[in-house]
Design a protein around this motif. Structure first.
Motif, short mmCIF file in Angstrom:
data_model
loop_
_atom_site.label_atom_id
_atom_site.label_comp_id
_atom_site.label_asym_id
_atom_site.label_seq_id
_atom_site.Cartn_x
_atom_site.Cartn_y
_atom_site.Cartn_z
N GLY A 21 -86.03 41.32 12.53
CA GLY A 21 -87.42 41.01 12.24
C GLY A 21 -87.74 39.54 12.23
N ALA A 22 -86.78 38.66 12.57
CA ALA A 22 -87.00 37.22 12.52
C ALA A 22 -86.91 36.63 13.93
N ALA A 23 -87.75 35.63 14.20
CA ALA A 23 -87.74 34.95 15.49
C ALA A 23 -88.24 33.53 15.30
N THR A 24 -87.83 32.65 16.21
CA THR A 24 -88.29 31.25 16.20
C THR A 24 -88.60 30.83 17.62
N LEU A 25 -89.37 29.76 17.75
CA LEU A 25 -89.71 29.24 19.08
C LEU A 25 -88.65 28.24 19.51
N LEU A 26 -87.98 28.54 20.61
CA LEU A 26 -87.00 27.64 21.20
C LEU A 26 -87.69 26.77 22.24
N GLU A 27 -87.61 25.45 22.07
CA GLU A 27 -88.14 24.51 23.07
C GLU A 27 -86.96 24.09 23.93
N LEU A 28 -86.76 24.76 25.05
CA LEU A 28 -85.57 24.59 25.87
C LEU A 28 -85.76 23.49 26.91
N ASP A 29 -84.93 22.47 26.82
CA ASP A 29 -84.93 21.38 27.80
C ASP A 29 -84.01 21.79 28.95
N PRO A 30 -84.53 21.96 30.18
CA PRO A 30 -83.68 22.36 31.30
C PRO A 30 -82.51 21.40 31.52
N ALA A 31 -82.66 20.13 31.12
CA ALA A 31 -81.57 19.18 31.30
C ALA A 31 -80.35 19.51 30.46
N ARG A 32 -80.52 20.37 29.45
CA ARG A 32 -79.40 20.78 28.59
C ARG A 32 -78.70 22.03 29.10
N VAL A 33 -79.22 22.64 30.16
CA VAL A 33 -78.63 23.87 30.68
C VAL A 33 -77.65 23.51 31.80
N TYR A 34 -76.36 23.69 31.51
CA TYR A 34 -75.31 23.33 32.48
C TYR A 34 -75.22 24.36 33.60
N GLY A 35 -75.42 25.63 33.28
CA GLY A 35 -75.28 26.65 34.29
C GLY A 35 -75.90 27.97 33.86
N VAL A 36 -75.95 28.90 34.81
CA VAL A 36 -76.46 30.25 34.56
C VAL A 36 -75.41 31.24 35.04
N ASP A 37 -75.07 32.21 34.18
CA ASP A 37 -74.11 33.26 34.53
C ASP A 37 -74.82 34.60 34.63
N TYR A 38 -74.29 35.44 35.52
CA TYR A 38 -74.70 36.85 35.53
C TYR A 38 -73.84 37.55 34.49
N LEU A 39 -74.48 38.10 33.47
CA LEU A 39 -73.77 38.72 32.34
C LEU A 39 -73.87 40.24 32.49
N LEU A 40 -72.73 40.88 32.68
CA LEU A 40 -72.68 42.33 32.92
C LEU A 40 -71.99 43.03 31.77
N ALA A 41 -72.71 43.95 31.12
CA ALA A 41 -72.11 44.80 30.10
C ALA A 41 -71.57 46.06 30.77
N GLU A 42 -70.33 46.41 30.44
CA GLU A 42 -69.74 47.62 31.00
C GLU A 42 -70.49 48.86 30.52
N GLY A 43 -70.38 49.95 31.27
CA GLY A 43 -71.08 51.18 30.91
C GLY A 43 -70.35 51.96 29.83
N ASN A 44 -71.03 52.97 29.33
CA ASN A 44 -70.41 53.92 28.39
C ASN A 44 -70.92 55.31 28.71
N ASP A 45 -70.73 56.25 27.80
CA ASP A 45 -71.08 57.65 28.07
C ASP A 45 -72.55 57.97 27.85
N GLN A 46 -73.33 57.05 27.30
CA GLN A 46 -74.75 57.31 27.05
C GLN A 46 -75.52 57.33 28.38
N LEU A 47 -76.54 58.21 28.46
CA LEU A 47 -77.28 58.37 29.71
C LEU A 47 -77.85 57.04 30.21
N MET A 48 -78.51 56.29 29.30
CA MET A 48 -79.19 55.07 29.73
C MET A 48 -78.24 53.88 29.85
#
Length: 605
Positions: free
Chosen positions: A223-250
């Protein structure tokens, strides 16, 4: 009819201004059709034409090859400010009534003329920009999977004018108005402003924009959130993040996300930033469930909104590896600094404006993530990334040379370097092996152990040494998390049933979900009609609103959870109570054994 003195003065002023204008402007020729206008309206109309000539950049004006006739009529529908037919522009005559001598020119007549001139240019042989695939990507007509055309425009949040979503041509014309009339347009819609500059030339506006991108991020506490002011100069890289599947339909196909490798404050941008895990953030498309009725069928039919969540990486690791027992692969994507900045800008636009529908088959997490990458990194749009499964998207990224999955080849090294986060299941098995080497626990499999009733597991509390007791404590904590997940599913069904008599709890939950909906779709937090990325004042407003919702929401979620525990079936309440008791007993035994070990060690010394 002889022109009055006022009309003559305005015509001389217009002529002088016309002669003084740069030669590059000469290609744009506007001719007023005065029929039906009073002398005062003629003055207002000529003033409007001249003002728009000064607004249009020389690069735009040079593209006009034909004389453009401009007439003013009262035959248009009241809600229509202008129309263009065969190079002739007809504008709503009532717009001239707001033009006053010695007062600044009102926006409506000027905007209407700019809008229609954009249509004239777009429809000319020199135009055709509304058919540009890149503009359609930016505007929100997204590509469908399997190359089946484009979706309807779902970018309805923080729009300057809903009419822009009527068609790409109207998007072009509406945004031309705001580009030329709003000094801060380039800060609100930087990617579209850059597109205009590339295709039609730069405008006269030059403003310094805050390059930080506002993203409403979830906090660890529910129930809590804050506003992140993200400076692109601080982002070194972007990864594709893949979660493995399980037995649930979705979940059986896995889940697609993007990981932002953000450097800690003060750290130079470089590979060492990969270890700043507490600063990394995850972009995850999820179906936002805004009611108490959870339905797989509704997920299949698009009844749930698709929202882009911004989550702490540590929270995502815990959610998948500890609770759902699913591994996470983090595959680096080959992007330079400019492409990362472009992607992040698109992320912010989606975060504040997108209101899509989640569809398990055709608009799921993989499809949404692929669209985000295509729209944020233009070079990825041409080959296309429209795949409907998370692994299919990763395979496509590998074939394009964008994803480097070789970092996963050595699983141990990948784990040490933060490219792979293993499911806790193997760790739980190791803990269980420690305990069963001393105690005859009756099974060799930790899964079987955790599936036993809590009362059976509790029989072994007093029988192990310090190491075995510590292992059982950690396993019982895992059992508690699993039981809480099962309890959550039971409560969803109870609250979704109108015959259970939990009307008050349902009303409370609906209110909390409504507040949470504002936090994951932050446009609702900013009042006042702004569009695009929020200004400094609007960011402050969003920050304050999020803080208020968080102060109210976090304790309210906890109180509701306590209240709902009383509504669980007796068997499940008893199971949770037994686990709580077992944890307390294991903790007390560990302290007792630690004291005994301390006494023995002192005697030996």
């Amino acid at each position: 009819m002889q022109p009055t003195g006022q009309v003559r003065r305005w015509r001389w002023a217009v002529l002088i201004a016309w002669l003084a204008a740069p030669c590059a402007h000469a290609a744009l020729q506007l001719e007023l059709q005065p029929q039906g206008l009073s002398a005062t309206q003629i003055v207002a109309a000529e003033r409007t034409l001249q003002q728009v000539r000064t607004r249009l950049p020389s690069g735009w004006q040079a593209r006009f090859q034909q004389l453009v006739l401009v007439r003013w009529s009262d035959t248009l529908p009241a809600h229509v400010h202008g129309r263009t037919r065969n190079g002739t522009i007809t504008l709503q005559r009532a717009l001239l009534d707001s033009v006053q001598e010695d007062q600044p020119l009102p926006r409506p007549p000027e905007a209407a003329l700019i809008h229609e001139l954009t249509h004239v240019l777009d429809r000319s042989p020199q135009g055709g920009w509304s058919r540009d695939p890149r503009l359609r990507d930016l505007a929100g007509w997204q590509r469908r999977p399997w190359k089946l055309g484009r979706t309807a425009n779902a970018f309805s949040g923080r729009s300057p004018d809903d009419y822009e979503r009527a068609s790409p041509a109207e998007f072009l014309a509406v945004n031309a108005e705001h580009l030329l009339l709003d000094p801060d347009y380039a800060c609100r819609r930087p990617a579209v402003a850059a597109w205009f500059a590339d295709h039609l030339g730069p405008t006269a506006h030059a403003v310094d924009c805050d390059t930080r991108l506002p993203l409403m991020q979830a906090e660890e506490e529910a129930g809590a959130a804050t506003l992140l002011e993200l400076d692109p100069a601080r982002v070194y890289g972007v990864d594709y993040l893949l979660a493995e599947g399980n037995d649930q339909l979705m979940s059986r196909w896995g889940h697609s996300m993007l990981r932002l490798v953000i450097c800690a404050p003060g750290r130079p941008r470089g590979p060492a930033c990969r270890m700043d895990l507490s600063h990394h953030r995850v972009l995850s498309y999820r179906a936002f469930v805004g009611d108490v009725q959870i339905s797989s069928w509704r997920g299949l039919t698009g009844a749930y909104p698709s929202r882009l969540f911004v989550l702490p990486l540590n929270q995502v690791i815990n959610e998948y590896t500890q609770l759902e027992l699913r591994g996470l692969s983090s595959v680096p994507l080959a992007m330079d600094e400019q492409e990362i900045a472009s992607l992040l800008e698109r992320v912010a636009q989606v975060h504040w404006s997108y209101d899509g529908r989640y569809l398990f088959v055709s608009n799921n997490c993989a499809v949404e993530t692929g669209k985000l990458l295509q729209e944020g990194v233009p070079r990825l749009a041409s080959p296309g990334l429209n795949r409907i499964t998370p692994r299919g998207l990763l395979t496509r990224l590998e074939r394009l040379g964008v994803a480097d999955a070789s970092v996963l080849a050595d699983r141990g090294q990948a784990t040490r370097q933060g490219y792979y986060f293993a499911s806790a299941e193997a760790h739980y098995q190791q803990l269980f092996d420690v305990a069963r080497r001393q105690l005859p626990l009756g099974t060799a499999d930790v899964g079987d152990w955790l599936r036993q009733p809590a009362s059976q597991r509790a029989r072994w509390v007093e029988q192990g040494d310090l190491r075995a007791t510590a292992a059982l404590l950690l396993l019982e904590q895992a059992a508690l998390r699993r039981e809480e997940l099962r309890a959550r599913d039971v409560l969803k069904r109870l609250l979704g049933d109108p015959d259970t008599g939990d009307a008050a709890a349902r009303d409370t939950l609906r209110a909390l979900l409504e507040d949470t909906g504002q936090l994951v779709s932050p446009a609702a937090l900013v009042k006042g009609g702004g569009y695009g990325l929020p200004s400094a004042g609007e960011r402050a407003m969003a920050t304050e609103a999020a803080a208020q919702l968080s102060v109210q929401g976090a304790p309210a979620w906890k109180a509701l959870q306590r209240q709902l525990k009383q509504r669980l079936p007796v068997r499940q309440q008893r199971e949770l109570a037994t686990i709580d008791s077992t944890l307390a007993r294991l903790g007390a035994r560990m302290r007792e054994l630690a004291r005994e070990d301390g006494v023995t060690a002192a005697a030996v010394r």
